[in-house]
Design an enzyme around this catalytic site. Sequence first.
Site, PDB file in Angstrom:
ATOM      1  CG  LEU A 196      -1.175  -1.296   1.769  1.00  0.00           C
ATOM      2  CD1 LEU A 196      -2.276  -1.493   3.220  1.00  0.00           C
ATOM      3  CD2 LEU A 196      -2.877  -1.184   0.299  1.00  0.00           C
ATOM      4  CB  THR A 248       7.296   7.377  -3.783  1.00  0.00           C
ATOM      5  OG1 THR A 248       8.407   8.379  -3.728  1.00  0.00           O
ATOM      6  CG2 THR A 248       7.185   6.586  -2.761  1.00  0.00           C
ATOM      7  CB  ALA A 274      -2.729  -0.335  -3.062  1.00  0.00           C
ATOM      8  CE1 TYR A 285      -0.798   7.642  -6.315  1.00  0.00           C
ATOM      9  CE2 TYR A 285      -3.430   8.011  -7.351  1.00  0.00           C
ATOM     10  CZ  TYR A 285      -2.215   7.653  -6.152  1.00  0.00           C
ATOM     11  OH  TYR A 285      -3.103   6.820  -5.024  1.00  0.00           O
TER      12      TYR A 285
END
Length: 287
Positions: free
Chosen positions: A43, A62, A84, A116
């Site tokens: 997650l 990340t 996720a 994103y």
Amino acid sequence: MTGSRENIKGFIKHPEFRFVESYVEDSKMLEQVISESETIFHLAAAVGVDIVVNNPIHTIETNIRGTENVFQFAAKHNKKVIIASTSEVYGKSTKDTFSETDDLLLGSPVNYRWSYAASKALDEYLGMAYYKEKNLNVTIVRFFNTVGPRQTGQYGMVIPRFVSQAVNGKDITVFGTGGQSRCFCHVFDTVRALMLMDRCENVRGETFNIGSQHEISINQLAEMITKACGSSSNIVHIPYSEAYSPGFEDMLRRKPNIDKINEATGWTPEKSLDNIIEDVKNYTIAN
Ligand code: UDP
């Protein structure tokens, strides 16, 4: 970082719980904890519109490097991964409901708001590649607006922000026209879905939407929260260019088709939007 040590204080001393504070980029630590695990719920990600808009390098690095590490060590040690992803991957598409095999419609890379979505879509491709080439036991889950108590409003999440504004008598800040809509899923239900997935064998190498089907506009949400909190706050509208940055593009709607997870595991959400607002309100007042 959207996490908080406070969130685990209820079970930090439990004998079957172990807390390791580190980063997914820390390969040595990650390989160690993965080798000791049965299932990895991955997650860890840069998330929240504010973080994405203000820290695009952090977001991309990340989300991609961390996931590469998780897959690599899980494959090496033959462990199961549930990763996720997000409804953001559907991008600007204005379909009524999104199904797992629908096309993605991302904005131009000139607008890094979509970084994103692109980073999580790449995570998904990588997961499927590991499944095919290395036989990794991986399941991809796309969360649709997971909310609940203990979520911070600091990075843009609308429900904790509106509730905090309402209980503190501040203006409720609706971005854009407020005609955009979302479906909010209680974190209790999302976690329940993850636990079910862990117990099902038929989810291997598959992608699932996880979310509620109750669609509500942000204007209606603002009214509902004002009423539930007995607040006299004003509802104000702020242009996207002021709320985020010039040229910001929002998603108009985002409703999941959840037939696939329902057929595979029997899951449907149990908590209503009223339950969510009540829980967030009680938490906000108590803290
Ligand atoms: N939003 C808003 N006011 C706020 C924060 C968010 O009107 O103070 C809007 C935001 O523009 C979006 C929706 O609420 O249309 C949901 O935002 P959130 O960041 O919670 O999740 P998203 O769906 O954008 O990932």
